[in-house]
Every structure is written in C-alpha cells, then in structure tokens.
Design a protein around this motif. Structure first.
Motif, PDB file in Angstrom:
ATOM      1  N   ALA A   1       0.912  -1.048  -0.013  1.00  0.00           N
ATOM      2  CA  ALA A   1      -0.191   0.011   0.116  1.00  0.00           C
ATOM      3  C   ALA A   1       0.690   1.321  -0.325  1.00  0.00           C
ATOM      4  N   LYS A   2       2.696   0.990   0.997  1.00  0.00           N
ATOM      5  CA  LYS A   2       3.314   2.381   0.916  1.00  0.00           C
ATOM      6  C   LYS A   2       3.707   2.877  -0.281  1.00  0.00           C
ATOM      7  N   GLN A   3       3.676   1.846  -1.090  1.00  0.00           N
ATOM      8  CA  GLN A   3       4.911   1.862  -2.388  1.00  0.00           C
ATOM      9  C   GLN A   3       4.113   1.911  -4.272  1.00  0.00           C
ATOM     10  N   GLN A   4       2.298   2.002  -3.447  1.00  0.00           N
ATOM     11  CA  GLN A   4       2.300   2.458  -4.609  1.00  0.00           C
ATOM     12  C   GLN A   4       0.871   3.190  -4.325  1.00  0.00           C
ATOM     13  N   GLN A   5      -0.106   2.825  -3.236  1.00  0.00           N
ATOM     14  CA  GLN A   5      -0.551   4.023  -3.209  1.00  0.00           C
ATOM     15  C   GLN A   5      -0.806   5.775  -2.042  1.00  0.00           C
ATOM     16  N   THR A   6      -1.732   6.622  -3.472  1.00  0.00           N
ATOM     17  CA  THR A   6      -1.381   7.808  -2.231  1.00  0.00           C
ATOM     18  C   THR A   6      -1.840   8.215  -1.223  1.00  0.00           C
ATOM     19  N   LEU A   7      -3.454   7.266  -0.802  1.00  0.00           N
ATOM     20  CA  LEU A   7      -4.011   7.303   0.737  1.00  0.00           C
ATOM     21  C   LEU A   7      -4.313   5.767   0.975  1.00  0.00           C
ATOM     22  N   PHE A   8      -4.629   5.805   2.536  1.00  0.00           N
ATOM     23  CA  PHE A   8      -4.419   4.064   3.028  1.00  0.00           C
ATOM     24  C   PHE A   8      -5.629   4.459   2.860  1.00  0.00           C
ATOM     25  N   GLY A   9      -7.013   4.941   2.089  1.00  0.00           N
ATOM     26  CA  GLY A   9      -7.583   4.531   2.338  1.00  0.00           C
ATOM     27  C   GLY A   9      -9.166   5.261   3.409  1.00  0.00           C
ATOM     28  N   PHE A  10     -10.087   4.724   3.505  1.00  0.00           N
ATOM     29  CA  PHE A  10     -11.359   5.188   4.634  1.00  0.00           C
ATOM     30  C   PHE A  10     -11.478   4.102   5.536  1.00  0.00           C
ATOM     31  N   ILE A  11     -11.386   2.123   4.447  1.00  0.00           N
ATOM     32  CA  ILE A  11     -12.550   1.425   5.036  1.00  0.00           C
ATOM     33  C   ILE A  11     -11.204   0.639   6.466  1.00  0.00           C
ATOM     34  N   ILE A  12     -12.417   0.880   6.891  1.00  0.00           N
ATOM     35  CA  ILE A  12     -11.337  -0.373   8.093  1.00  0.00           C
ATOM     36  C   ILE A  12     -12.152  -1.712   8.349  1.00  0.00           C
ATOM     37  N   SER A  13     -11.883  -3.060   8.266  1.00  0.00           N
ATOM     38  CA  SER A  13     -12.548  -3.893   8.484  1.00  0.00           C
ATOM     39  C   SER A  13     -11.570  -4.491   9.998  1.00  0.00           C
ATOM     40  N   PHE A  14     -12.808  -4.737  10.879  1.00  0.00           N
ATOM     41  CA  PHE A  14     -12.261  -5.287  12.120  1.00  0.00           C
ATOM     42  C   PHE A  14     -13.173  -6.062  13.203  1.00  0.00           C
ATOM     43  N   GLU A  15     -12.356  -7.334  13.369  1.00  0.00           N
ATOM     44  CA  GLU A  15     -13.776  -8.490  14.127  1.00  0.00           C
ATOM     45  C   GLU A  15     -13.543  -8.119  15.292  1.00  0.00           C
ATOM     46  N   LEU A  16     -15.298  -8.206  15.915  1.00  0.00           N
ATOM     47  CA  LEU A  16     -15.236  -8.465  16.833  1.00  0.00           C
ATOM     48  C   LEU A  16     -15.470  -9.346  17.409  1.00  0.00           C
ATOM     49  N   ALA A  17     -16.070  -9.885  18.661  1.00  0.00           N
ATOM     50  CA  ALA A  17     -16.285 -11.687  19.720  1.00  0.00           C
ATOM     51  C   ALA A  17     -17.627 -12.150  18.388  1.00  0.00           C
ATOM     52  N   ASN A  18     -18.373 -11.912  17.543  1.00  0.00           N
ATOM     53  CA  ASN A  18     -19.252 -12.894  17.526  1.00  0.00           C
ATOM     54  C   ASN A  18     -20.221 -11.986  16.874  1.00  0.00           C
ATOM     55  N   LYS A  19     -21.101 -12.911  16.509  1.00  0.00           N
ATOM     56  CA  LYS A  19     -22.734 -12.084  15.330  1.00  0.00           C
ATOM     57  C   LYS A  19     -23.181 -10.786  16.745  1.00  0.00           C
ATOM     58  N   THR A  20     -23.917 -12.031  17.803  1.00  0.00           N
ATOM     59  CA  THR A  20     -24.280 -10.992  18.181  1.00  0.00           C
ATOM     60  C   THR A  20     -23.470  -9.800  18.967  1.00  0.00           C
ATOM     61  N   VAL A  21     -22.750 -10.314  19.277  1.00  0.00           N
ATOM     62  CA  VAL A  21     -21.346  -8.916  19.572  1.00  0.00           C
ATOM     63  C   VAL A  21     -21.254  -7.475  18.615  1.00  0.00           C
ATOM     64  N   ALA A  22     -21.292  -7.651  17.505  1.00  0.00           N
ATOM     65  CA  ALA A  22     -21.402  -7.398  16.448  1.00  0.00           C
ATOM     66  C   ALA A  22     -22.804  -6.274  16.153  1.00  0.00           C
ATOM     67  N   ASP A  23     -23.803  -7.256  16.122  1.00  0.00           N
ATOM     68  CA  ASP A  23     -24.983  -6.252  15.840  1.00  0.00           C
ATOM     69  C   ASP A  23     -25.610  -5.155  17.152  1.00  0.00           C
ATOM     70  N   LYS A  24     -24.906  -5.442  18.022  1.00  0.00           N
ATOM     71  CA  LYS A  24     -24.876  -4.707  19.503  1.00  0.00           C
ATOM     72  C   LYS A  24     -24.428  -3.416  18.898  1.00  0.00           C
ATOM     73  N   PHE A  25     -22.854  -3.877  18.860  1.00  0.00           N
ATOM     74  CA  PHE A  25     -21.916  -2.846  18.439  1.00  0.00           C
ATOM     75  C   PHE A  25     -22.646  -1.942  17.554  1.00  0.00           C
ATOM     76  N   LEU A  26     -23.464  -2.198  16.538  1.00  0.00           N
ATOM     77  CA  LEU A  26     -23.687  -0.999  15.690  1.00  0.00           C
ATOM     78  C   LEU A  26     -24.629  -0.671  15.646  1.00  0.00           C
ATOM     79  N   LYS A  27     -26.064  -1.568  16.387  1.00  0.00           N
ATOM     80  CA  LYS A  27     -26.733  -0.044  17.530  1.00  0.00           C
ATOM     81  C   LYS A  27     -26.542   0.219  17.722  1.00  0.00           C
ATOM     82  N   ALA A  28     -25.623  -0.113  18.782  1.00  0.00           N
ATOM     83  CA  ALA A  28     -25.395   0.742  19.389  1.00  0.00           C
ATOM     84  C   ALA A  28     -24.204   2.334  19.570  1.00  0.00           C
ATOM     85  N   CYS A  29     -24.165   2.545  18.487  1.00  0.00           N
ATOM     86  CA  CYS A  29     -23.332   3.759  17.473  1.00  0.00           C
ATOM     87  C   CYS A  29     -24.179   4.556  17.157  1.00  0.00           C
ATOM     88  N   GLU A  30     -24.207   6.045  17.770  1.00  0.00           N
ATOM     89  CA  GLU A  30     -25.044   6.992  17.336  1.00  0.00           C
ATOM     90  C   GLU A  30     -24.461   8.206  15.494  1.00  0.00           C
TER      91      GLU A  30
END
Length: 370
Positions: free
Chosen positions: A287-316
């Motif tokens: 990425a550092k070699q061929q990109q001028t930006l690192f991008g605006f997308i982040i992919s991260f993993e939470l413990a499981n489906k239930t936790v991930a869904d709860k996180f999304l609902k908690a964001c304002e």
C-alpha cells in the motif's frame, strides 16, 4: 518551467468548460433523447441519446483527466464490470477474479459468462503476487480487496499478464483515482463503482471504465451503445458535481480512518483490525509503495455475530448500511450476506466526514457497551 498542478487540484475543475464571461462554471444536465441531425450522418455529432450526449462528454472528459486514459461511463459499477468481462472476452477465454473480492462480479461470471463458453478461475488476493498468470486472458482484480483490504503489486501482476498476452483490469473503487493510479502502474484498465466515494453522497448509482488503449475503449463504448447500459443525464451531472469535493472528502475520511484504526487496534474488545495504513498490517508495504492514500475503509473483528450487531446498534453517528465512501460513516456486519468467507463478527466500517474526535468517541462508547 511551471509545475503542473496535482490531480487533487485539477479534480476541482476536471471536465469543466473553458471559462467565458457570462457563462456558468459548469453546465447543467442536458435532457435529450435525440438531436437535430440532417443529411449524411456526422460521426462526431450528437445523434441519439443512447449513443452519446453532452453531459456524458463533460464527465468522461473530467474522468479522463483524472485516470490518464479514455473513459466510458456506466449507470452502475456492476455495468462497468460486466462491460469489461463481456466486451473483451470470447468463448474459450479464461478470466481471473478474486475469490475474496466483490461477490456480484463472480456471480455474473458464474451465472452468465460461463454459459457462453468463458472459463473462470478465482484466486485469493494474498496469493496474486506469486501467481504466474499463464493462460489467463483477462484478470479483473481488486487492491485493496473488499472487504478485508488485502493488496498485491499492480505493476508486477501487469508485467506477468503481458508476458502471456493477457490484460489486467483493476477495480479501483476502494481508493479512487486520487488514492491510486492503476493505469500509471501498468494496468490496462481502471474501473470504479462511482456510487461510492467518487459521488460520495449516497444518492447515485454509477460507474466508469478507463484505459489508454483506444481499441479497448472502442469495444467497451460499443458494448454500452448496443447493450443499452447507459447512465441518465441527471445522475451523470451529480457525479460530475461531486468531483470538485472528492479530494477534501477523501483526505478527511482517510486521515480519520488511520486514527480510528489505531484506536481499534489497541482496544480490548476488538479481536483484530485490517487497515493498510497500520505498519503492522500485511497490506502496509505494498500500500505504501503504490497508493497515495491508505483509504477510508477499516475491517475489524468483534467476538461474534451477537456482539457485532450490538455494536452497530450502539453507534449514534454511524449508519448501518451496505455501501461505503459516503460523507456519513457507514458500517455493517459483512458476513450477513453470506457471500464472503469471513468470521461472523467482522465489521466493514466506512469512515465518513464527521470530525475525527466525535467519530472515535462514538465508536469507543459503543464498544464500551459490549
């Protein structure tokens, strides 16, 4: 010698008309299905709305300035991808697609192209650098990949493909032409779903294909003409309008994404983080070699489906939606579609234009509720 302005500065007026007293900075959309046409047909004149029209020309001119190659616009990113895979292949040809990239492109190849004698191979993005590309006629690949942001060396892949007479097309949706220049790196084709960051306001579905090879662009343009995969003038004008703010939007989004990725990588509730801007990320070196930006997308993993869904609902401040690149932050539990081979708790997070401190505070507050 006067130094040429950067693409970032040029993007503000890309495709705009020559300044003239009393004229607007940019003409409005031209609504016309047909044009005055008498006598013998002039191939340079506007003839019929499916063949070409002024609003298309303005945007295609601007995108050509940005991409460095002739550009053909489409009513969606999928129509842009299908134009490449349909107009440039014939029965018996072999296409290569990522098995960890945008799933609808694979579906199109599997359900339609294979029926007409086209052969399909798939590959994981992380394996592309070591792939030989022998017997591949065209490869349509993503870097960074969607959703896990793996990268590969575009120049190296292009050189290998060209040795075997193949073509390399890059889906550049996740970075846009301001974040990465596939044609300058050796790719034959650069395509983008402009639905995402190029338009950036989540109100238009759009796409484009660019290439330095006129023979390729002629085939793609002809396919658009006869398949009828044409964009409307209003959508075209809206995308052109958005070019003027793309640089400032991207810079804000990417700067915030790096800060948020750093916070997430240190958070006890987060299992893992993928972001090419982190020095610890497997994609960082390329990425550092061929990109001028690192991008605006982040992919991260939470413990499981239930936790991930709860996180999304908690964001304002974050919308739960299946897209990315908008001025507003969006996120989703990507495995809910069943098209990506990823853990159930993976969140694809598209950072928007909110102030960094506000967005980070919101995300950390949501994580604290898990």
């Amino acid at each position: 010698m006067t130094r040429k302005p950067s693409l970032s500065s040029l993007s503000i007026n890309a495709g705009a008309p020559t300044p003239k007293d009393g004229s607007p900075f940019r003409h409005g959309p031209e609504f016309a299905s047909t044009f005055h046409l008498s006598g013998d047909v002039d191939p340079e004149a506007y003839q019929y709305g499916r063949f070409g029209q002024p609003t298309w020309t303005s945007l295609e001119t601007g995108l050509r300035e940005m991409e460095g190659g002739d550009t053909v616009i489409f009513p969606s990113g999928m129509s842009a991808a299908s134009a490449i895979l349909t107009s440039l292949v014939k029965p018996g040809d072999t296409i290569l697609l990522p098995n960890d990239g945008y799933a609808p492109v694979r579906y199109y190849a599997e359900q339609y192209l294979v029926k007409f004698g086209v052969k399909l191979k798939t590959i994981a993005t992380q394996d592309i650098d070591d792939f030989s590309f022998e017997n591949i006629d065209i490869a349509l690949l993503e870097t960074p990949s969607n959703p896990m942001l793996n990268t590969f060396d575009i120049t190296k892949a292009a050189q290998k493909l060209h040795q075997h007479g193949g073509l390399l097309a890059i889906d550049n949706t996740t970075l846009t032409f301001l974040g990465q220049q596939p044609l300058s790196l050796g790719a034959d084709i650069s395509m983008s779903a402009d639905t995402k960051a190029v338009n950036g306001h989540s109100d238009v579905v759009f796409g484009h294909v660019s290439t330095k090879d006129k023979a390729l662009s002629d085939k793609i343009r002809e396919w658009r003409k006869y398949s009828g995969n044409i964009p409307g003038p209003m959508e075209t004008w809206l995308v052109h309008r958005s070019l003027a703010t793309l640089d400032v939007r991207l810079q804000r989004m990417c700067d915030t994404a790096l800060l948020l990725a750093q916070e997430l990588s240190q958070h006890e509730k987060v299992v893992s983080v993928r972001y090419p801007g982190l020095e610890s990320d497997p994609s960082y070196f390329i990425a550092k070699q061929q990109q001028t930006l690192f991008g605006f997308i982040i992919s991260f993993e939470l413990a499981n489906k239930t936790v991930a869904d709860k996180f999304l609902k908690a964001c304002e401040l974050v919308y739960e939606a299946t897209s990315f690149g908008g001025v507003h932050s969006m996120a989703e539990r990507r495995a809910r579609w069943g098209t990506d081979n990823i853990p159930e708790g993976v969140i694809r997070f598209s950072v928007g234009c909110e102030r960094a401190e506000d967005l980070i505070r919101d995300v950390k507050a949501a994580l604290s509720k898990l």
